[in-house]
Design an enzyme around this catalytic site. Structure first.
Site, PDB file in Angstrom:
ATOM      1  N   LEU A 156       0.835  -1.204   0.000  1.00 20.25           N
ATOM      2  CA  LEU A 156       0.000   0.000   0.000  1.00 20.25           C
ATOM      3  C   LEU A 156       0.867   1.250   0.000  1.00 20.25           C
ATOM      4  O   LEU A 156       1.788   1.370   0.803  1.00 20.25           O
ATOM      5  CB  LEU A 156      -0.909   0.018   1.237  1.00 20.25           C
ATOM      6  N   PHE A 255       9.443   6.147  -9.939  1.00 17.33           N
ATOM      7  CA  PHE A 255      10.462   6.238  -8.891  1.00 17.33           C
ATOM      8  C   PHE A 255      11.830   6.673  -9.410  1.00 17.33           C
ATOM      9  O   PHE A 255      12.860   6.278  -8.872  1.00 17.33           O
ATOM     10  CB  PHE A 255      10.574   4.909  -8.129  1.00 17.33           C
ATOM     11  N   CYS A 266       8.115   3.092   5.609  1.00 18.83           N
ATOM     12  CA  CYS A 266       8.481   1.844   4.923  1.00 18.83           C
ATOM     13  C   CYS A 266       9.926   1.807   4.434  1.00 18.83           C
ATOM     14  O   CYS A 266      10.722   0.999   4.905  1.00 18.83           O
ATOM     15  CB  CYS A 266       7.536   1.612   3.748  1.00 18.83           C
ATOM     16  N   LYS A 269      12.938   2.045   7.067  1.00 21.29           N
ATOM     17  CA  LYS A 269      12.909   0.898   7.990  1.00 21.29           C
ATOM     18  C   LYS A 269      13.210  -0.408   7.265  1.00 21.29           C
ATOM     19  O   LYS A 269      13.964  -1.252   7.758  1.00 21.29           O
ATOM     20  CB  LYS A 269      11.534   0.838   8.664  1.00 21.29           C
ATOM     21  N   LYS A 327       5.532  12.822   1.993  1.00 17.43           N
ATOM     22  CA  LYS A 327       5.015  12.817   0.625  1.00 17.43           C
ATOM     23  C   LYS A 327       3.632  13.436   0.657  1.00 17.43           C
ATOM     24  O   LYS A 327       3.038  13.600   1.732  1.00 17.43           O
ATOM     25  CB  LYS A 327       4.975  11.383   0.071  1.00 17.43           C
ATOM     26  N   ARG A 334       7.181  10.497   9.601  1.00 18.59           N
ATOM     27  CA  ARG A 334       8.254   9.599  10.006  1.00 18.59           C
ATOM     28  C   ARG A 334       9.387   9.652   8.987  1.00 18.59           C
ATOM     29  O   ARG A 334       9.171   9.476   7.799  1.00 18.59           O
ATOM     30  CB  ARG A 334       7.720   8.174  10.152  1.00 18.59           C
TER      31      ARG A 334
END
Length: 444
Positions: A156, A255, A266, A269, A327, A334
């Site tokens: 997601l 990307f 995401c 980490k 974003k 975070r």
């Protein structure tokens, strides 16, 4: 179908409301009483476009319920989804204490066959640990109850999570039991009507697939940021380079946008956790380590440009900041590049006047009330009397601003764009200096 989801954070809540939306009976379990009370009132604790509407709709229809009682959750659903957090430990590895606590709770309360589904992003081998913990708990109870453990990682994107779940690119299922795979196929059939999207594989391959996907995307971003820094030094325009290489279908346009670094819950980490997992298997992932190092450096690029422009004399200046979230379309801060920039500016004695459409409360939660941070309610308010403008989040409302107004509002007519939103030549027509990432005039 009846299913239970442990964890009502980002992944658990989105999964719950989407599965409820197609008619399933969903119960979400969370240890946070305040969060559960909010959800029972139809209030989402997180910002995600479309989530509030689906939550209220399915709550009113009685298809989704919330509780803090794990026994109630275990008794409710054939499927027991584990969607709790896996925060990074001190050594960078994923901390599995919450995942294993849920496994223990399932073992303590189950009385008949259950399918335990790991939805959280977890290291390879976690399903084995979950199975072992449930087995151990059942043995302590002196009972023998059949269960299966399945890997079903989420894919997601924050800001587009509802659409990603309802219209998935793929659904990865890791299991060695054909019966369990068939039951999951039935569960996900409403989301795969026009073509088959479910890919079944062994559990360990499924667990690695999630980490591999995020590591690949992070690698593309860091590589483009390296190219951008080189292009700037060479006098090339990275945006033209991006178009040139993206036209190759083997590369594509996804990307490969340069900027001031990636953040969120995401990529940072997962890159760190995968690298740590590799070291546990006596393998040093040199490329992945470099991806992380490049990103850490890239988050400082915007501050370096601002500092050099003002010749190191930032004490007492006020920098207008557009964007706080890592974003657009989320309030998640975070590992956000905005945090690196603000903290560097504060250390240099500058003040920050920041605007973000949805992340102001999150910024206040993180930093509290401090004299060198002013959180305002409009982009224009951030500009008034500021010494410069820095852009770190590419919110839609920033894409076509009134440049005359920007110039009139700033003490120094200069923009530092960490997301390459504007065309340098166009901005300069308004008498503004413009410093972006990998294009135009260099301050590196």
């Amino acid at each position: 179908m009846r299913l239970t989801i442990f964890g009502s954070g980002y992944v658990g809540l989105v999964t719950g409301v989407c599965l409820a939306e197609v008619g399933n009976s969903v119960m979400c379990v969370d240890v946070d009483q305040r969060k559960i009370d909010m959800l029972k009132r139809g209030e989402s604790p997180i910002y995600e476009p479309g989530l509030d509407e689906l939550l209220k709709k399915n709550l009113e229809a009685g298809r989704i319920k919330f509780t803090t009682d794990p026994a109630e959750g275990v008794n409710h659903g054939l499927f027991q989804f584990i969607a709790v957090g896996t925060p990074p430990d001190e050594d960078g590895s994923a901390d599995l204490k919450y995942v294993l606590a849920v496994a223990e709770a399932i073992g303590q309360n189950m009385s008949e066959y259950r399918i335990v589904v790991t939805k959280s992003t977890v290291p390879v081998g976690t399903a084995d640990k979950v199975k072992a913990r449930i087995d151990e708990t059942l043995r302590a109870r002196g009972v023998n109850i059949e269960f299966d453990v399945v890997s079903n990682p989420e894919f997601l994107k924050e800001g587009a999570a509802i659409n990603d779940f309802m219209k998935p690119d793929r659904i990865i299922v890791g299991t060695d039991n054909p019966r369990t795979a068939e039951l999951l196929k039935v569960l996900y059939d409403p989301f795969t009507r026009n073509r088959e999207r479910m890919i079944v594989m062994d559990v360990r391959s499924s667990e690695l697939t999630k980490y591999a996907a995020n590591a690949m995307l992070a690698t593309k971003i860091s590589f483009m940021n390296e190219l951008a820094n080189l292009a700037e030094r060479m006098g090339a325009d990275i945006e033209k380079v991006r178009v040139g290489i993206g036209s190759d279908p083997r590369i594509g346009y996804h990307f490969i946008y340069p900027g001031c670094g990636y953040g969120g819950s995401c990529f940072p980490k997962d890159v760190q956790a995968l690298s740590r997992s590799a070291r546990e298997h006596d393998f040093d992932m040199i490329l992945l380590n470099a991806v992380e190092q490049v990103n850490a450096r890239q988050k400082s690029v915007l501050f370096e440009k601002i500092n050099r422009y003002f010749q190191g004399k930032l004490d007492g200046l006020t920098i207008a900041l557009w964007g706080l979230a890592f974003k657009p379309n989320t309030d998640d801060m975070r590992e956000a590049p905005s945090r690196t920039l603000m903290e560097a500016l504060w250390k240099a004695g500058a003040k920050v006047r920041a605007y973000d459409p949805v992340a102001r409360n999150e910024a206040r939660r993180i930093y509290g009330d401090r004299p060198d941070l002013e959180l305002v309610t409009t982009a224009a308010d951030a500009l008034r009397g500021a010494d410069a403008l820095a852009i770190v989040t590419e919110w839609q409302e920033f894409r076509s601003p009134d440049f005359d107004s920007i110039r009139a509002s700033l003490k120094n007519p200069v923009i530092f764009d960490g997301r390459n939103i504007y065309d340098p030549a166009f901005v300069k027509r308004f008498g503004l200096k413009y410093y972006a990432i990998g294009r135009g005039e260099s301050l590196l």
